[in-house]
Scaffold this motif. Sequence first.
Motif, mmCIF file in Angstrom:
data_model
loop_
_atom_site.group_PDB
_atom_site.id
_atom_site.type_symbol
_atom_site.label_atom_id
_atom_site.label_comp_id
_atom_site.label_asym_id
_atom_site.label_seq_id
_atom_site.Cartn_x
_atom_site.Cartn_y
_atom_site.Cartn_z
ATOM 1 N N ASP A 185 0.837 -1.211 0.000
ATOM 2 C CA ASP A 185 0.000 0.000 0.000
ATOM 3 C C ASP A 185 0.863 1.249 0.000
ATOM 4 O OD1 ASP A 185 -1.771 2.160 1.004
ATOM 5 O OD2 ASP A 185 -0.777 1.698 2.902
ATOM 6 N N LEU A 186 0.473 2.195 -0.874
ATOM 7 C CA LEU A 186 1.129 3.509 -0.896
ATOM 8 C C LEU A 186 0.071 4.613 -0.808
ATOM 9 C CD1 LEU A 186 3.780 2.794 -3.692
ATOM 10 C CD2 LEU A 186 4.181 2.928 -1.233
ATOM 11 N N GLY A 187 -0.989 4.364 -0.077
ATOM 12 C CA GLY A 187 -2.099 5.307 0.038
ATOM 13 C C GLY A 187 -3.206 4.875 -0.899
ATOM 14 N N THR A 188 -3.989 3.840 -0.525
ATOM 15 C CA THR A 188 -4.606 3.016 -1.546
ATOM 16 C C THR A 188 -6.001 2.495 -1.238
ATOM 17 O OG1 THR A 188 -2.359 2.119 -1.687
ATOM 18 C CG2 THR A 188 -3.994 1.136 -3.121
ATOM 19 N N THR A 189 -6.798 2.364 -2.321
ATOM 20 C CA THR A 189 -8.008 1.553 -2.320
ATOM 21 C C THR A 189 -7.847 0.535 -3.433
ATOM 22 O OG1 THR A 189 -9.407 3.371 -1.523
ATOM 23 C CG2 THR A 189 -10.526 1.531 -2.604
ATOM 24 N N PHE A 190 -7.902 -0.746 -3.077
ATOM 25 C CA PHE A 190 -7.650 -1.763 -4.105
ATOM 26 C C PHE A 190 -8.428 -3.040 -3.815
ATOM 27 C CE2 PHE A 190 -4.273 -2.009 -0.941
ATOM 28 C CZ PHE A 190 -4.234 -3.360 -0.601
ATOM 29 N N ASN A 191 -8.551 -3.856 -4.838
ATOM 30 C CA ASN A 191 -9.243 -5.144 -4.745
ATOM 31 C C ASN A 191 -8.259 -6.247 -5.143
ATOM 32 O OD1 ASN A 191 -12.322 -6.286 -4.693
ATOM 33 N ND2 ASN A 191 -11.098 -7.471 -6.130
ATOM 34 N N ILE A 192 -8.231 -7.327 -4.366
ATOM 35 C CA ILE A 192 -7.387 -8.476 -4.701
ATOM 36 C C ILE A 192 -8.271 -9.708 -4.808
ATOM 37 C CG2 ILE A 192 -5.453 -9.944 -4.039
ATOM 38 C CD1 ILE A 192 -4.350 -7.677 -2.371
ATOM 39 N N GLU A 207 -7.910 3.677 -6.431
ATOM 40 C CA GLU A 207 -7.312 5.008 -6.263
ATOM 41 C C GLU A 207 -6.051 4.900 -5.421
ATOM 42 O OE1 GLU A 207 -9.728 6.723 -2.398
ATOM 43 O OE2 GLU A 207 -10.549 7.150 -4.377
ATOM 44 N N GLY A 208 -5.206 5.932 -5.504
ATOM 45 C CA GLY A 208 -3.956 5.938 -4.759
ATOM 46 C C GLY A 208 -2.830 5.275 -5.511
ATOM 47 N N LYS A 209 -1.942 4.613 -4.780
ATOM 48 C CA LYS A 209 -0.783 3.953 -5.375
ATOM 49 C C LYS A 209 -0.574 2.591 -4.717
ATOM 50 C CE LYS A 209 1.737 8.285 -6.254
ATOM 51 N NZ LYS A 209 3.004 9.035 -5.984
ATOM 52 N N ALA A 210 0.007 1.674 -5.489
ATOM 53 C CA ALA A 210 0.344 0.358 -4.945
ATOM 54 C C ALA A 210 1.441 -0.262 -5.789
ATOM 55 C CB ALA A 210 -0.882 -0.553 -4.914
ATOM 56 N N ASP A 211 2.310 -0.994 -5.136
ATOM 57 C CA ASP A 211 3.362 -1.750 -5.821
ATOM 58 C C ASP A 211 3.055 -3.229 -5.746
ATOM 59 O OD1 ASP A 211 4.867 0.462 -6.505
ATOM 60 O OD2 ASP A 211 6.144 0.352 -4.711
ATOM 61 N N ILE A 212 3.387 -3.948 -6.813
ATOM 62 C CA ILE A 212 3.344 -5.406 -6.796
ATOM 63 C C ILE A 212 4.777 -5.886 -6.607
ATOM 64 C CG2 ILE A 212 2.646 -7.505 -7.991
ATOM 65 C CD1 ILE A 212 0.336 -5.631 -7.439
ATOM 66 N N LEU A 223 1.601 -0.056 -9.900
ATOM 67 C CA LEU A 223 0.221 -0.063 -10.385
ATOM 68 C C LEU A 223 -0.375 1.340 -10.308
ATOM 69 C CD1 LEU A 223 -1.560 -2.381 -11.429
ATOM 70 C CD2 LEU A 223 -2.521 -2.582 -9.129
ATOM 71 N N LYS A 224 -1.121 1.711 -11.347
ATOM 72 C CA LYS A 224 -1.758 3.022 -11.422
ATOM 73 C C LYS A 224 -3.275 2.873 -11.294
ATOM 74 C CE LYS A 224 1.822 5.004 -14.412
ATOM 75 N NZ LYS A 224 2.709 3.831 -14.261
ATOM 76 N N PRO A 225 -3.960 3.930 -10.813
ATOM 77 C CA PRO A 225 -5.417 3.850 -10.679
ATOM 78 C C PRO A 225 -6.084 3.494 -12.009
ATOM 79 C CG PRO A 225 -4.589 5.781 -9.536
ATOM 80 C CD PRO A 225 -3.419 5.212 -10.299
ATOM 81 N N GLY A 226 -7.072 2.600 -11.929
ATOM 82 C CA GLY A 226 -7.762 2.167 -13.146
ATOM 83 C C GLY A 226 -7.113 0.974 -13.815
ATOM 84 N N GLU A 227 -5.982 0.511 -13.226
ATOM 85 C CA GLU A 227 -5.283 -0.643 -13.787
ATOM 86 C C GLU A 227 -5.493 -1.889 -12.935
ATOM 87 O OE1 GLU A 227 -1.446 1.315 -16.127
ATOM 88 O OE2 GLU A 227 -1.179 0.440 -14.119
#
Length: 330
Positions: A185-192, A207-212, A223-227
Amino acid sequence: MDKNLLSRIITGEANSQEKEEFFNHLKENKEDEDLYYEVKSLWIRASVQKTDMNVDAEFENLWNRINRQQKKTNYTVGKRMLQYAAMVVFILSIGGLAGYFLSRNTFEVSDPGIQKFTAMKGSVSIIELADGTKVWLNSGTKLTYHEDLKNKQRLAELTGEAYFEVKHRDDFPLLVKVDQIVVRDLGTTFNIKAYPEDKWIETSLVEGKADILSSKGNVMLDLKPGESAVYSTTERKIEVRSITENVLSAWRDGKFVIRDQRLEDIFKEISRWYDVEFEFKNQSLKDFRYTGNIKKSTTALHVLKLLQLTTKFNYEIIAKTDQPDKIIIY
């Protein structure tokens, strides 16, 4: 249909002779067969999905649907459904069955500081961690969580599907381990989405940022928002796609949102929610594709009938009391 026998079948108390008698009757009476699967679905949802379900209201909705479909037999069907409603209310209220009632999620603390959460089949669980992070768990999902104070990290491990609204802290990041990869997480809303039988892990950034990251901690993708990053657990490769937010939110809103999906993949989703198993006798049917929206508040039998409107397939349901029902597609 004998209500007392139906009660024993649904609760698993029937003996072998009673089971044989009951299912032989269903083979000869299609109407009773349909009603049985409707009642069993209601029983499962009442005893597993939630404890506050209004059984009378559920049966009224069920009766209204059948009433529209079978106008010629309104009185008979309505009377029988009310009888079954009373029977199920009785089953749910008698003593000795309290163990069937499960909350929307189960929670336990095993090792010191390690929290474990589980979403039961046919339910969506909502968790709020101590730091304010919110997590939605889809049907059949498991999540463990603990805080590593020494290394200043929040660590989670996921099997299944979860939607995270992370309370971000630069000095205390959240890392979610999913099989061979880690989402940071880098400030994030995400689905896994990471069910083991799928052979792939999909991480979608809202939204926000995340690294894989790889299991060794190397950055594989920013990873970028919308991806959406789809990682193949067999080929160990990542493919980046665009996402549609309403599809991601659908499972949290109680819907199956199907977008040009194969029948085999749709049945995987259905099996996770309704706790049934599918088997294809006609392998060519696996690749038929569908698009549409289906409410999860309906029954597995109703979903099958909706899908039948588009593709000509038949099915046979093999009912089991001590394990998931099996549905044969041919």
